[in-house]
Design an enzyme around this catalytic site. Structure first.
Site, mmCIF file in Angstrom:
data_model
loop_
_atom_site.group_PDB
_atom_site.id
_atom_site.type_symbol
_atom_site.label_atom_id
_atom_site.label_comp_id
_atom_site.label_asym_id
_atom_site.label_seq_id
_atom_site.Cartn_x
_atom_site.Cartn_y
_atom_site.Cartn_z
ATOM 1 C CG ASN A 97 -1.773 1.286 1.250
ATOM 2 O OD1 ASN A 97 -2.746 1.398 0.515
ATOM 3 N ND2 ASN A 97 -1.373 2.255 2.069
ATOM 4 C CD GLU A 98 -1.210 5.892 0.115
ATOM 5 O OE1 GLU A 98 -2.270 6.353 -0.372
ATOM 6 O OE2 GLU A 98 -0.558 6.447 1.016
ATOM 7 C CG ASN A 149 -4.690 4.123 -1.813
ATOM 8 O OD1 ASN A 149 -5.390 3.235 -2.308
ATOM 9 N ND2 ASN A 149 -3.773 3.870 -0.895
ATOM 10 C CE1 TYR A 162 -4.997 12.232 2.933
ATOM 11 C CE2 TYR A 162 -4.996 14.243 4.238
ATOM 12 C CZ TYR A 162 -5.054 12.862 4.154
ATOM 13 O OH TYR A 162 -5.164 12.125 5.296
ATOM 14 C CD1 TRP A 187 -8.816 6.344 4.786
ATOM 15 C CD2 TRP A 187 -8.523 4.172 4.269
ATOM 16 N NE1 TRP A 187 -7.948 5.797 5.711
ATOM 17 C CE2 TRP A 187 -7.748 4.468 5.421
ATOM 18 C CE3 TRP A 187 -8.517 2.880 3.778
ATOM 19 C CZ2 TRP A 187 -6.980 3.497 6.071
ATOM 20 C CZ3 TRP A 187 -7.758 1.925 4.410
ATOM 21 C CH2 TRP A 187 -6.996 2.230 5.552
ATOM 22 C CE LYS A 237 -8.676 11.153 4.697
ATOM 23 N NZ LYS A 237 -7.748 11.267 5.876
HETATM 24 C C1 GCU Z 1 -3.460 6.785 2.762
HETATM 25 C C2 GCU Z 1 -3.185 5.492 3.488
HETATM 26 C C3 GCU Z 1 -4.112 5.256 4.627
HETATM 27 C C4 GCU Z 1 -4.366 6.569 5.349
HETATM 28 C C5 GCU Z 1 -5.076 7.470 4.373
HETATM 29 C C6 GCU Z 1 -5.408 8.811 5.004
HETATM 30 O O1 GCU Z 1 -3.916 6.649 1.567
HETATM 31 O O2 GCU Z 1 -3.152 4.370 2.684
HETATM 32 O O3 GCU Z 1 -3.536 4.323 5.480
HETATM 33 O O4 GCU Z 1 -5.097 6.391 6.495
HETATM 34 O O5 GCU Z 1 -4.217 7.755 3.306
HETATM 35 O O6 GCU Z 1 -4.560 9.681 4.934
HETATM 36 O O7 GCU Z 1 -6.479 8.944 5.549
#
Ligand code: GCU
Length: 733
Positions: free
Chosen positions: A368-369, A424, A430, A504, A525
């Site tokens: 992941n990322e 993602n 953001y 998410w 979130k």
């Molecule tokens: C990322 C990450 C998550 C994190 C999310 C966020 O994409 O994979 O683990 O919680 O961003 O910033 O809410």
């Protein structure tokens, strides 16, 4: 006969970095705890990024009754992140990885009295993942610990925490015939296997046996429509017996049609979940898991991404039973560690070995990322190739996937390693604008029409205490989160080729490094709050779009009672196609539509609002307020920034922070000011800044953003923004 005994009571907990001898010596002084347990249930959820990361001990005596039996094994289902097991001072096991089951044998090491001492360590490490991520790495024995007694001849228990049985159903959809292969591992000569009422005894060679069965007219595991489960049982002459459920289904992936289940298009639309709860951390009970599944069912989701690590077996079982398709993954996340390769392979081996039989699991997530804080270099690429090959070797029936960070170049070589990819994206939260998500997928799909693409994370933080009639990015209001998801829902519905989309996140969760949005230590979130008590408005948006079983109607803004405006918007979410709104018993109007219904009503005093659709109703009360209710506003800094800038009289013939990065960069003088400022900023951000700097795709995205939203994003304060604006106002366009 096999016996399994959960040992939750009688443990002493010592929060001290001792050696095993001292730990056993001082055990009696330890805190009496019951498993599952974590020592970060409080300090891992209160912000400050200062939760206790250390080595702690769990000590317990074993009774004579508990140690009876021919062969005795200890099973630990979750110890984060490195654990060592000592029996009577003798070290029996060392395990690295906080999310998988491991076992060790106690037979032959037992004495007259027996004391178990287990050290658990969640300190920083250069070789055990995860080490850098947006969630709390709770320390502890946070899942059940069990004693397993088996006869001399028994099914395998040690290798990678295996269940000892592997069931592979292969379905021919044209004839609905399922060929089922059952493999077992044991120290016996023969195994008797039963599937669907048919029993076969097969020889075991080199500890391995294989039996094949055919199920005519198989009843398929058909997702939420019919999650039908079969069961396979294996027994030995010694009396040892193991079982596993399985499901007959076919998963398909197509660049244009997206995901297919049993031969038909079946878009996966759902959520991601972390395994923690307010006040409990990750030491959850079966009831906690079942309650989370009930919320997934109410939402009407048909898939869940279990992030960012192996979850409890109980939750995969619930997904099998409820027809929820699963994305399973290992915590290879954010930053690649050159000493971490073996640990990624081990965690993947354990994930696949322990979860292979779950019909609900469709894909194995490699990482992941991982390029968020690491450049794409040969070591990182090779780690992914090895993981990908391992997955295909251990499980040729499933696909591999990666969740990529938004700034990863779409022509990056790493994208060619897994079978599938997902991104993602957090445009509109953001960075950037909501529409950039649409553009991203349209560009990607046009550029790579043969690639299967998905949407592995998207979301916006919302504190249900914050409200606004003019919601905007970064204000943490419930209203902005709802608007954000309304956009994403439309975006997704217009792009059925997305094989899977995962909000998410379903629940707010602990990230002790966070202190924002009016809360400490939480990522907000979630569509539901961390304590599972509050379903935010956005939850009902998805319920209206996905839950086709129970007609319902939801009035948004129930917590936004005091409204300082003469007229206000009343928004209703419903899975019915007509909604009527009443104010103080008077019919305001009836709208025919889909999912979202908007009304406006005058506000004079206190009003009782009611929405009706089919037999469903929902009510709330709102009041005309003379002054804005300050308690609804967060981010005072940001909101004041917005306000002061709006008020500022800028000379339009000169540059200002309202201009986009691209416009400023295109001008020699203004561009020089910006480059200087960026150089200073990136000097403090090291490798992340490098990854950002030399990434044309991200630069293109950022270019379209105003300097003000970029600065707000970077958390710049009002003074420095004003300062830069004054400089830019001195430069003629
Ligand atoms: C990322 C990450 C998550 C994190 C999310 C966020 O994409 O994979 O683990 O919680 O961003 O910033 O809410």
């Amino acid at each position: 006969m096999r016996t399994i005994r959960t040992i939750s009571d009688g443990w002493r907990f010592l929060k001290a970095e001792l050696n095993e001898e001292t730990a056993m010596q001082y055990a009696a002084r330890g805190e009496a705890v019951t498993l599952p347990h974590t020592w970060n249930a409080v300090d891992g959820q209160d912000g400050g990024n200062d939760y206790h990361r250390g080595l702690c001990w769990y000590v317990r005596e074993l009774s004579e009754e508990e140690t009876a039996g021919e062969r005795l094994f200890l099973e630990i289902n979750g110890a984060n992140h490195t654990a060592e097991v000592f029996l009577n001072g003798e070290k029996l096991a060392h395990h690295e990885g906080g999310y998988a089951t491991f076992r060790t044998e106690l037979t032959g090491r037992l004495g007259k009295t027996n004391v178990l001492a287990i050290s658990v360590d969640n300190r920083d490490s250069q070789s055990v993942y995860p080490q850098k991520a947006d969630f709390t790495f709770y320390g502890g024995l946070y899942r059940e610990v069990r004693l397993i007694t088996v006869p001399e001849q028994h099914f395998e228990l040690l290798k990678d925490g295996t269940p000892g049985i592997k069931v592979t159903p292969t379905v021919d959809l044209s004839t609905k015939t399922a060929k089922v292969t059952v493999e077992t591992w044991q120290n016996a000569d023969a195994v008797t296997v039963t599937v669907n009422g048919e029993t076969k005894t097969v020889p075991s060679e080199n500890g391995h046996a294989k039996a094949s069965f055919t199920i005519e007219n198989a009843r398929l595991w058909d997702g939420v429509n019919d999650p039908y489960l079969y069961s396979a049982r294996a027994t030995l002459m010694s009396g040892d017996e193991i079982k596993s459920r399985f499901g007959c289904r076919v998963f398909g992936f197509d660049p244009e049609q997206g995901f297919l289940l049993n031969g038909r298009v079946y878009p996966l639309r759902g959520v991601a979940r972390h395994q923690d709860r307010k006040g409990k951390g990750n030491a959850l009970s079966y009831a906690d898991h079942a309650a989370d599944m009930a919320i997934i069912k109410e939402l009407g989701a048909n898939t869940v991404r279990l992030a960012h690590y192996q979850h409890a077996q109980e939750f995969y079982d619930l997904c099998d039973e409820n027809g929820i398709v699963v994305w399973a993954e290992i915590p290879y996340i954010t930053m690649h560690m050159k000493n971490g390769r073996e640990n990624t392979l081990k965690q993947m081996r354990e994930l696949i070995t322990q979860c292979y039989n779950h019909p609900s699991i469709a894909v194995w997530g490699l990482s992941n990322e991982i390029t968020a804080a690491s450049a794409v270099n040969e070591d990182l690429l090779e780690n992914h190739r090895l993981l990908n090959d391992l997955c295909h070797r251990l499980d040729p029936t499933r696909k591999t996937v990666m969740a990529n960070v938004f700034m990863l170049e779409t022509d990056s070589p790493i994208l060619t390693i897994p079978d599938l990819n997902s991104y993602n994206l957090y445009f509109g939260w953001y960075l950037g604008e909501l529409e950039q998500t649409d553009e991203f997928f349209d560009e990607y799909h046009a550029k790579y029409p043969d690639r299967v693409i998905g949407f592995s994370e998207y979301g916006a933080d919302a504190n249900p205490a914050f409200h606004s009639s003019h919601p905007e990015k970064g204000d943490y209001t419930e209203e902005y989160q709802a608007l954000y998801h309304e956009h994403m829902l439309r975006m997704i519905e217009a792009r059925p080729y997305l094989w899977a989309t995962h909000v998410w996140n379903l629940f707010d969760f602990a990230a002790d490094g966070r202190d924002e949005g009016g809360k400490h230590g939480e990522n907000q979130k979630g569509l539901v709050t961390f304590d599972r008590q509050t379903k935010k408005d956005a939850f009902y948006l998805y319920k209206a779009a996905w839950n086709k079983t129970e007609p319902f109607v939801h009035l948004c803004g129930k917590r936004y009672v005091n409204r300082c405006e003469d007229e206000t918007e009343i928004k209703v979410y419903s899975n019915c196609d007509a909604v009527s709104l009443y104010a103080d018993g008077e019919l305001i109007g009836t709208q025919v539509g889909k999912t979202v219904f908007r009304f406006r009503i005058p506000l004079r005093g206190t009003h009782r609002i009611e929405a009706r659709a089919a037999d469903a109703t929902d009510t709330m009360q709102i009041t005309r307020a003379e002054h804005p209710d300050e308690s609804y506003i967060f981010n005072k800094a940001a909101s004041s920034v917005t306000n002061w800038f709006d008020a500022e009289e800028n000379d339009p013939t000169c540059f200002s922070v309202a201009d986009t990065l691209a416009e400023l960069r295109a001008h020699a003088q203004a561009g020089a000011v910006i480059e200087q400022m960026m150089a200073n900023a990136s000097a403090s951000r090291g490798d992340v800044a490098d990854a950002v700097k030399d990434n044309p795709a991200l630069q293109r995205m950022m270019g379209r953003m105003t300097m003000l939203s970029l600065l707000k994003q970077a958390g710049a304060d009002e003074q420095s923004i004003k300062q830069l604006n004054r400089v830019l106002q001195g430069i003629k366009k």
